[in-house]
Write an enzyme that holds these catalytic residues in place. Sequence first.
Site, PDB file in Angstrom:
ATOM      1  CB  VAL A   2      33.845  -8.698 -15.952  1.00  0.00           C
ATOM      2  CG1 VAL A   2      34.006  -7.555 -15.734  1.00  0.00           C
ATOM      3  CG2 VAL A   2      34.512  -8.571 -14.910  1.00  0.00           C
ATOM      4  CG  LEU A   3      34.670  -6.188 -16.818  1.00  0.00           C
ATOM      5  CD1 LEU A   3      35.404  -5.646 -16.945  1.00  0.00           C
ATOM      6  CD2 LEU A   3      35.163  -6.480 -16.724  1.00  0.00           C
ATOM      7  CD1 TRP A 232      31.374  -4.776 -14.336  1.00  0.00           C
ATOM      8  CD2 TRP A 232      29.138  -4.667 -14.420  1.00  0.00           C
ATOM      9  NE1 TRP A 232      31.036  -3.730 -15.164  1.00  0.00           N
ATOM     10  CE2 TRP A 232      29.674  -3.639 -15.237  1.00  0.00           C
ATOM     11  CE3 TRP A 232      27.759  -4.794 -14.326  1.00  0.00           C
ATOM     12  CZ2 TRP A 232      28.873  -2.754 -15.960  1.00  0.00           C
ATOM     13  CZ3 TRP A 232      26.956  -3.904 -15.035  1.00  0.00           C
ATOM     14  CH2 TRP A 232      27.509  -2.907 -15.830  1.00  0.00           C
ATOM     15  CD  GLU A 233      35.323  -7.157 -14.764  1.00  0.00           C
ATOM     16  OE1 GLU A 233      35.626  -7.331 -15.956  1.00  0.00           O
ATOM     17  OE2 GLU A 233      35.413  -6.052 -14.205  1.00  0.00           O
ATOM     18  CB  SER A 234      31.508 -13.475 -15.877  1.00  0.00           C
ATOM     19  OG  SER A 234      30.581 -13.512 -14.796  1.00  0.00           O
TER      20      SER A 234
END
Length: 380
Positions: A2-3, A232-234
């Site tokens: 995520v992030l 999503w985070e990366s």
Amino acid sequence: MVLLSNAGSLLVAVLAASTHMAHAIPRPQTEGTSPELTTEQKEGDDCDVLHDRIVCADESSLLFCNQNKWVAFSNCTLGTVCKDGSCVFPESDSNGADLPVEEESASANKSDVDVAETGVATGVASSAPVDTAVPEASAEPVVTDAEATAEATEATEAETSDTGGDSSGSTSGDFGITCDKFKEAVTKASSAIGQSYPTPSDKQCTSFLAGMPKGDIASAREAAMFLANILWESDGLQAKEEYDCQDLPDWCAQNYKTPEDAPGKTYWGRGYIQLTWHYNYEAASEGLFGDDRLVESPDQVATDEDLAWGVSFWFWKENVHGDAGVQEGNFGSSINKINGALECNGGTAQDKAKKRYEMYKAILPIFAPGELPKETGCYN
């Protein structure tokens, strides 16, 4: 995990504590401009993207200028306060001693500006504590530590014995997940949120499969939860390091500076979870290796594929895996453990949480056919 906690990067997310992010982290002020120092702006007020970037909303949170509107960016980590557009450690006391910094539970920090809006990924955000009641039995079989260790060894040996072999094969420790399924999952998750993430490499896949025991991943369903959050985070496995910190290391070094840092080292977001801050690198290093190698050489978290996954699985094991809701199959509970303060429970970035869930719905049928996704645990 995520992030950013220090108004930087994330982030993701960068890092709502979404950043991620995926989350995107805005670029800092260009040379010759200065950040807004006022704390009078509030979410929804007008701003100028050509001149404004990040300001304090109050003593514990930040706003980011996006499309000429101030939007929620991230919360400061415990022990820091927002001042002049950055989350900083308190001033020394009257005796000159540093005020104590209360250490929060280890988390990857991410920003929360959507990559679709800015085109940049990663950042920071702190995880919010949630109830850790004893989980009910999962519908999927639970792998014991001993079994997981044995299975991980078998999987690693099978995958590394012949680098020219078939990357689509499955071993007993990966719940039937193959590299073909992994790549299909990433592609379909990308499409589910209107993105076009690149197809993962074979090395990304084998590191993912071999790393699952490090996260105590107990089922194909939990593996799907983990992957959805990590994508999503990366920024779809594209960001193993905060984008802005690659371009502006001195700026990020200042934003992530703490008294505990090793000389000349900076602990901005690295790895697929965007591991951030010295204390998280220290805890991850001790948890994975029993020493401080990641503190002494933090760059390797971004340059070593196995470590990029390793710290992400470590974060999951320490902060997400044991949650009762996660073990019951409630995907929202996993978001709550990673970035609940911003994406759940009335947070300002619930749209990011819903995108995570859309990716999970795309991945679950591939990893665990017959399983039905459960949205519960975050915003509902």
